[in-house]
Scaffold this motif. Structure first.
Motif, PDB file in Angstrom:
ATOM      1  N   TRP A 100      31.880  11.310  23.404  1.00 41.83           N
ATOM      2  CA  TRP A 100      31.620  10.882  22.027  1.00 41.83           C
ATOM      3  C   TRP A 100      31.315   9.396  21.972  1.00 41.83           C
ATOM      4  N   TRP A 101      30.276   9.051  21.203  1.00 42.13           N
ATOM      5  CA  TRP A 101      29.753   7.682  21.138  1.00 42.13           C
ATOM      6  C   TRP A 101      29.537   7.246  19.695  1.00 42.13           C
ATOM      7  N   PHE A 102      29.654   5.930  19.470  1.00 43.40           N
ATOM      8  CA  PHE A 102      29.109   5.361  18.246  1.00 43.40           C
ATOM      9  C   PHE A 102      27.604   5.342  18.459  1.00 43.40           C
ATOM     10  N   ARG A 103      26.837   5.726  17.431  1.00 44.85           N
ATOM     11  CA  ARG A 103      25.381   5.813  17.557  1.00 44.85           C
ATOM     12  C   ARG A 103      24.684   5.138  16.385  1.00 44.85           C
ATOM     13  N   TRP A 104      23.526   4.562  16.682  1.00 45.87           N
ATOM     14  CA  TRP A 104      22.669   4.010  15.631  1.00 45.87           C
ATOM     15  C   TRP A 104      22.139   5.157  14.785  1.00 45.87           C
ATOM     16  N   SER A 105      21.602   4.853  13.642  1.00 48.07           N
ATOM     17  CA  SER A 105      21.058   5.889  12.755  1.00 48.07           C
ATOM     18  C   SER A 105      19.914   6.656  13.415  1.00 48.07           C
ATOM     19  N   PHE A 106      19.243   6.038  14.380  1.00 46.22           N
ATOM     20  CA  PHE A 106      18.128   6.708  15.066  1.00 46.22           C
ATOM     21  C   PHE A 106      18.606   7.453  16.310  1.00 46.22           C
ATOM     22  N   GLY A 107      19.933   7.498  16.554  1.00 46.62           N
ATOM     23  CA  GLY A 107      20.497   8.346  17.596  1.00 46.62           C
ATOM     24  C   GLY A 107      20.886   7.683  18.897  1.00 46.62           C
ATOM     25  N   ASP A 108      20.408   6.480  19.183  1.00 43.57           N
ATOM     26  CA  ASP A 108      20.760   5.825  20.447  1.00 43.57           C
ATOM     27  C   ASP A 108      22.238   5.456  20.474  1.00 43.57           C
TER      28      ASP A 108
END
Length: 116
Positions: A84-92
Motif C-alpha cells: 500500500w502506497w500514498f499515490r498522486w491523483s494520477f496514480g504514481d
C-alpha cells in the motif's frame, strides 16, 4: 533522465517494510494513515484536509499555501505486489503508507515553488 523526486521509491524502502504492509488497510486504518499525512503536512504550514466517505479509502486534499494552484488529491492505493502506497491523483506512487515523513517531503518538493 527523470528528476529524482519523480522516481518511484527505491527498492531499499520496499525491502525495509514490515509484513504488516501486505494487509489491505480498512477504511478506518486508511483514514488514520491519511490523517497522519495531513497532520505532517500541516506541521510544515501546508493546507491538508482529509475527505473520506463511510466505507471508502478517502484522500488528502493538499494545497501549497504560497501558491494555491499547486495542489493535488493524495490517495492510498495498492500495487501489484500487494503493498500500500500514498499515490498522486494520477496514480504514481509517492511513498509507502508507513513512511509518512518521506511522503510529506516528496509532496512538498513536488508541489513547492521557488516563491518560498
Amino acid at each position: 533522465m527523470w528528476p529524482q523526486h519523480l522516481l518511484p521509491p527505491s527498492m531499499k524502502e520496499v525491502i525495509s517494510m514490515s509484513s504488516d504492509s501486505l494487509a489491505e488497510p480498512g477504511p478506518l486504518d486508511s483514514r488514520q494513515r491519511l490523517e497522519a499525512l495531513a497532520e505532517r503536512l500541516r506541521a510544515e504550514g501546508w493546507y491538508a484536509q482529509v475527505a473520506a466517505a463511510d466505507g471508502r479509502l478517502g484522500l488528502v486534499r493538499v494545497v501549497n499555501p504560497a501558491a494555491p494552484p499547486l495542489n493535488d488529491d493524495i490517495r492510498i492505493g495498492v500495487d501489484g505486489a500487494g503493498l500500500w502506497w500514498f499515490r498522486w491523483s494520477f496514480g504514481d506512487r509517492i511513498a509507502h503508507v508507513d513512511n509518512v515523513d518521506i511522503a510529506a517531503a516528496r509532496i512538498i518538493q513536488v508541489l513547492g515553488c521557488p516563491c518560498r
